[in-house]
Each structure stands twice: as structure tokens, then as C-alpha cells.
Design an enzyme around this catalytic site. Structure first.
Site, short mmCIF file in Angstrom:
data_model
loop_
_atom_site.label_atom_id
_atom_site.label_comp_id
_atom_site.label_asym_id
_atom_site.label_seq_id
_atom_site.Cartn_x
_atom_site.Cartn_y
_atom_site.Cartn_z
N TYR A 279 0.85 -1.19 0.00
CA TYR A 279 0.00 0.00 0.00
C TYR A 279 0.88 1.24 0.00
O TYR A 279 1.80 1.34 0.80
CB TYR A 279 -0.91 0.01 1.24
CG TYR A 279 -2.36 0.22 0.85
CD1 TYR A 279 -2.75 1.37 0.17
CD2 TYR A 279 -3.31 -0.76 1.11
CE1 TYR A 279 -4.06 1.54 -0.21
CE2 TYR A 279 -4.63 -0.59 0.72
CZ TYR A 279 -4.99 0.56 0.06
OH TYR A 279 -6.29 0.73 -0.33
N LYS B 86 -0.31 0.26 -24.81
CA LYS B 86 -0.59 0.08 -26.23
C LYS B 86 0.75 -0.09 -26.97
O LYS B 86 1.50 -0.98 -26.60
CB LYS B 86 -1.48 1.22 -26.73
CG LYS B 86 -2.86 1.14 -26.04
CD LYS B 86 -3.83 2.25 -26.37
CE LYS B 86 -5.12 2.07 -25.55
NZ LYS B 86 -6.09 3.17 -25.75
N ARG C 209 -0.68 -2.59 -18.25
CA ARG C 209 -1.95 -1.89 -18.38
C ARG C 209 -1.99 -0.73 -17.40
O ARG C 209 -1.88 -0.93 -16.19
CB ARG C 209 -3.04 -2.92 -18.04
CG ARG C 209 -4.45 -2.56 -18.28
CD ARG C 209 -5.23 -3.83 -18.52
NE ARG C 209 -4.78 -4.41 -19.77
CZ ARG C 209 -5.07 -3.92 -20.96
NH1 ARG C 209 -5.90 -2.90 -21.08
NH2 ARG C 209 -4.58 -4.48 -22.04
N GLU D 215 -0.24 4.99 -0.59
CA GLU D 215 -0.98 6.22 -0.92
C GLU D 215 -0.05 7.41 -0.80
O GLU D 215 0.77 7.47 0.13
CB GLU D 215 -2.15 6.41 0.05
CG GLU D 215 -3.35 5.56 -0.29
CD GLU D 215 -4.52 5.85 0.64
OE1 GLU D 215 -5.66 5.55 0.23
OE2 GLU D 215 -4.31 6.34 1.75
N ASP E 168 -4.79 13.66 -25.60
CA ASP E 168 -5.00 12.29 -25.13
C ASP E 168 -4.28 11.36 -26.11
O ASP E 168 -4.86 10.90 -27.09
CB ASP E 168 -6.50 11.96 -25.06
CG ASP E 168 -6.74 10.56 -24.51
OD1 ASP E 168 -5.75 9.87 -24.17
OD2 ASP E 168 -7.92 10.16 -24.43
N THR F 47 -1.75 6.08 -22.20
CA THR F 47 -1.73 4.74 -21.62
C THR F 47 -0.30 4.23 -21.72
O THR F 47 0.52 4.74 -22.49
CB THR F 47 -2.63 3.77 -22.38
OG1 THR F 47 -2.18 3.71 -23.75
CG2 THR F 47 -4.08 4.19 -22.37
C1 LIG Z 1 -7.18 3.56 -24.97
C2 LIG Z 1 -7.61 4.97 -24.84
C3 LIG Z 1 -8.05 5.50 -23.62
C4 LIG Z 1 -8.38 4.69 -22.40
O1 LIG Z 1 -7.48 3.81 -21.89
P1 LIG Z 1 -8.01 2.75 -20.81
O2 LIG Z 1 -6.73 2.27 -20.21
O3 LIG Z 1 -8.78 1.71 -21.55
O4 LIG Z 1 -8.86 3.47 -19.83
C5 LIG Z 1 -8.35 6.85 -23.56
N1 LIG Z 1 -8.24 7.63 -24.63
C6 LIG Z 1 -7.83 7.16 -25.83
C7 LIG Z 1 -7.72 8.09 -26.97
C8 LIG Z 1 -7.51 5.80 -25.97
O5 LIG Z 1 -7.13 5.35 -27.15
#
Ligand SMILES: *Cc1c(COP(=O)(O)O)cnc(C)c1O
Length: 423
Positions: free
Chosen positions: A69, A244, A250, A71, A215, A241
């Protein structure tokens, strides 16, 4: 006197990636893991958001840091015993900041969506107007879907793409920005296959006094490898993220300048999350370390070369490729010329072991298919395999029940020549 593990209450089964111990204790779940490992190895994994992480990343994920843990942030935790957790997070933050040339990195978001939530929490108030790519053009759920917190708590105005080219129409973005005066502009997509013009978004944001949130969940891995332009010099906040193309565990992260660092950190914890997932953060550090090397840069170049080759080959089979091609790992296509829509295509391909997603098509009805080359490139596939895969697509879409078994065998053989994990 000998004290056994069981007698002291410790787990008798070993922790970590001890498959034998797991099988003895819980054969039901062991079967799931074996089956999933086989499924991944025997099919063609063309989900544009997936990849195969390294054994080093898996080792960090399966480590006892999962028990910890923590935080708060390194040096100011709410829990004791955080000396190793602190080191893991410091290393992850330093590596992420260096990798992307950012003044500050927060590596705690549990997912890409959590990273976006934190960015909104840091910069917006409920009811604020936000301009983002519409969901029917490839915007993410967090870009204003009514089924998501974003659509419920903010007033999203969608921009689109050009009906002819499928490309973002920056003039339309500008007109909408001047008309609606948003507090933030979001650039990012789940399916846009081209580079985004971050400088153009910055200019428009500055014209109307909006902040710019990139994003970059999809292209961030290409950015790490120098194969796609970076949003970091342009956006106030970059959400991403780590799982990917970037090929880490993840999870999510946020990058920003020093002046927003404290606001972002507080928006992640304590505003939107509790304890950080320290095993995942250690695994993120491992992935950032991998992504900093020349081998990863070369990998991202192969990812894009493969995507271009696959897009060309699919066009040759008759698929209508959105925007006419790709700059990235990602391809979106309309299979309508082959007589099926995206949903049917996805199901027929899946029956043959070819895994991908459907996606919205900017114009016209029905759905398209979205695929990516990050995973198959990690496996070592190249140009000849992309041609073979495109041929398998056409065979699978036209297959009767007898042919499905034969195509599935072909897929298994192709994938079997490029195992994601050895041994
Ligand atoms: C994959 C993705 C997310 C979200 O990622 P998660 O880990 O599934 O929550 C947000 N924005 C875009 C543009 C994405 O391609």
C-alpha cells in the site's frame, strides 16, 4: 522446531510467476491462464490497442510489490515501509520525464481513462465547455460520451473529420472554438490513423484562451520511439496509456509542465484515486527503460512500416482504407466493398483466429474495422507476413464452414512461426 509456511499463515503456494504452484492450488484458474496464453500465441492479435509485454514487465507485475500500500507520493506516503515503493516510483517518473522530454510525469493513473479524468479534474469544473473529436469520428468515451463521466459532467462540443478525406478539419475546429469558447480542447482518438497537428491545435487553443489536453493513448509509444510527433511541447497536459504501442503494463500516465505538476498530482491522488499500484508502477519503469533504447525506436519504425504495408495490401484486396492509408500503427477500414460490414467482418475473422475490433466510420452507416500492427511486429512479423495476413482476411470473409478450419490452421501456422514468448 520447524515452522512451516502454512503454520505461520503465510501463503503455502509460492507468489509470483510460479505456474506449477498455481496449478496445484487452483487448476480452474490455471486452465484459464494456459488457455489465454495459447489463444494469444495461436491467433493473429490485431487489436490496435494491444501488444505483448516483455518477460521483464511480466516479472515486475507478478512481484510482491503487488502487496504494497502506498498512498501519496515518494517521500510523503500515508503508509510505512515504502522505501522500495518510493524508489520504484522515482525511477518510473524520472524515466518517463526523460523519455518524453516532459518537466513532470505522474505514473499513478490506473488506466488511460483515469489519466483523462485527472486532467479534467486539474483543469476544469463541472459544466465547463470542452471541444473534442466526436465519438462517431474516433473520440474516446472520455471525450464526451453520455455513458461516461465526461459527457455527464461537462458540456462537450464535437468536432469532426472531412467527409472526403477523413482528415481532421482544422478550420472547423477553429470555427467551433471561436463559437463556443471552450475551457479546454482535447486532441486524441481511438482510431485516427494519421498524425495530429499539435501545433495547429495549440494555435487555436491560444486564440480562444483554452487549455490543450492531448489524449495520446495510442501514439505515445510511437512518440517514445521518435516515429510520431510529440504533443509534449504543445499541450498543457498529455494523457496516455502505457499498454498500447508503448508495450508496458496496463495503466496510464500524465505528462505536464512544472507549473501544473502539483495540480495534476493532487488530481490523481487524493482526488480521483487511492493507493498507487506499485507493481504496475515498477513494470511501467521497466517499460520506459526498454522504450528508451535504440531497439525500441527501430521497433516503432517497423510497426509503422508494417501498418503501411498491411493497409496497402488490404486496399489491394478491396477494403476501403479510411484516409487512404496510415502514419501510425493503426488502420481503419470499411469492408463494405467485400459485401460485409464491420461487425460481420469481425465475427468471421475471429472464427479464423484473427482478432480485431470494429470502429465507427466517420461517414456512412454501419461499422468499420480497426486494426493495428503493434503486437504482430513485436512477434517479429514483417512485410511478407502483412501480405499474407491481408490474403487471409479475404479468405476468412468469404469462408464457408469447411473453409474456416483450413484458414484457422493457416493462421495458427503463421502465428506459430513468430511465438510472442519463447519456452
Ligand atoms: C485507450 C484509450 C483511452 C483509455 O485507456 P483505458 O486504459 O482503456 O482506460 C483513452 N483515450 C484514448 C484516446 C484511448 O485510445
Amino acid at each position: 522446531m520447524s515452522v512451516t509456511a502454512a503454520a505461520t499463515g503465510a501463503h503455502p503456494a509460492a507468489y509470483g510467476p510460479d505456474a506449477d504452484a498455481l496449478r496445484r492450488q487452483d487448476p480452474e484458474i490455471a486452465d484459464v491462464l494456459t488457455g489465454e496464453t495459447q489463444r494469444q500465441a495461436e491467433g493473429l492479435q490485431l487489436n490496435a490497442a494491444e501488444n505483448f509485454v516483455s518477460p521483464a514487465v511480466l516479472a515486475a507485475l507478478g512481484s510482491p510489490l503487488a502487496n504494497k500500500y502506498a498512498e501519496g507520493y515518494p517521500g510523503s506516503r500515508y503508509h510505512g515501509g515504502c522505501e522500495y515503493a518510493d524508489t520504484a516510483e522515482r525511477i518510473a517518473v524520472e524515466r518517463a520525464a526523460a523519455l518524453f522530454g516532459a518537466e513532470h510525469a505522474n505514473v499513478q493513473p490506473h488506466s488511460g481513462s483515469s489519466a483523462v479524468l485527472a486532467a479534467y479534474a486539474a483543469l476544469l469544473r463541472p459544466g465547463d465547455t470542452v471541444l473534442a473529436l466526436g465519438l462517431q469520428y474516433g473520440g474516446h468515451l472520455t471525450h464526451g460520451s453520455p455513458a461516461n463521466f465526461s459527457g455527464r459532467w461537462f458540456d462537450f462540443v464535437p468536432y469532426g473529420v472531412d467527409a472526403e478525406t477523413g482528415l481532421i478539419d482544422y478550420e472547423q475546429v477553429r470555427v467551433l472554438a471561436h463559437e463556443h469558447r471552450p475551457k479546454a480542447i482535447v486532441c486524441g482518438s481511438i482510431s485516427y490513423p494519421r498524425h495530429m497537428d499539435y501545433a495547429a491545435f495549440r494555435e487555436i487553443a491560444d486564440e480562444v484562451g483554452a487549455c490543450l489536453i492531448a489524449d495520446a493513448a495510442h501514439p505515445i509509444g510511437l512518440v517514445a520511439g521518435g516515429t510520431a510527433p510529440s504533443p509534449v511541447p504543445y499541450a498543457d497536459v498529455v494523457c496516455a496509456t502505457t499498454h498500447k504501442v508503448l508495450r508496458g503494463p496496463r495503466g496510464g500516465m500524465v505528462l505536464c509542465g512544472a507549473e501544473l505538476a502539483e495540480r495534476i498530482d493532487r488530481a490523481v491522488f487524493p482526488f480521483t484515486q487511492g493507493g498507487a499500484q506499485m507493481h504496475t508502477i515498477a513494470a511501467k519503469a521497466v517499460a520506459f527503460g526498454e522504450a528508451a533504447g535504440p531497439a525500441f525506436a527501430a521497433y516503432t519504425r517497423r510497426v509503422v512500416a508494417n501498418a503501411r504495408a498491411l493497409a496497402d495490401a488490404l486496399a489491394g484486396e478491396g477494403f476501403a482504407i479510411t484516409t487512404g492509408g496510415t502514419d501510425t500503427h493503426l488502420i481503419t477500414a470499411d469492408p463494405a466493398p467485400l459485401g460485409v460490414d464491420g461487425r460481420v467482418a469481425k465475427a468471421r475473422l475471429a472464427a479464423c483466429g484473427i482478432v480485431l475490433d470494429t470502429c465507427a466510420l466517420p461517414y456512412g452507416d454501419g461499422r468499420g474495422i480497426r486494426l493495428g500492427t503493434a503486437a504482430v511486429t513485436t512477434q517479429g512479423m514483417g512485410g511478407p507476413e502483412m501480405e499474407r495476413i491481408a490474403g487471409l482476411f479475404t479468405e476468412a470473409l468469404g469462408a464457408d464452414a469447411d473453409a474456416v478450419g483450413r484458414i484457422r490452421t493457416g493462421v495458427r501456422e503463421l502465428a506459430g512461426n513468430f511465438p510472442p514468448y519463447r519456452g
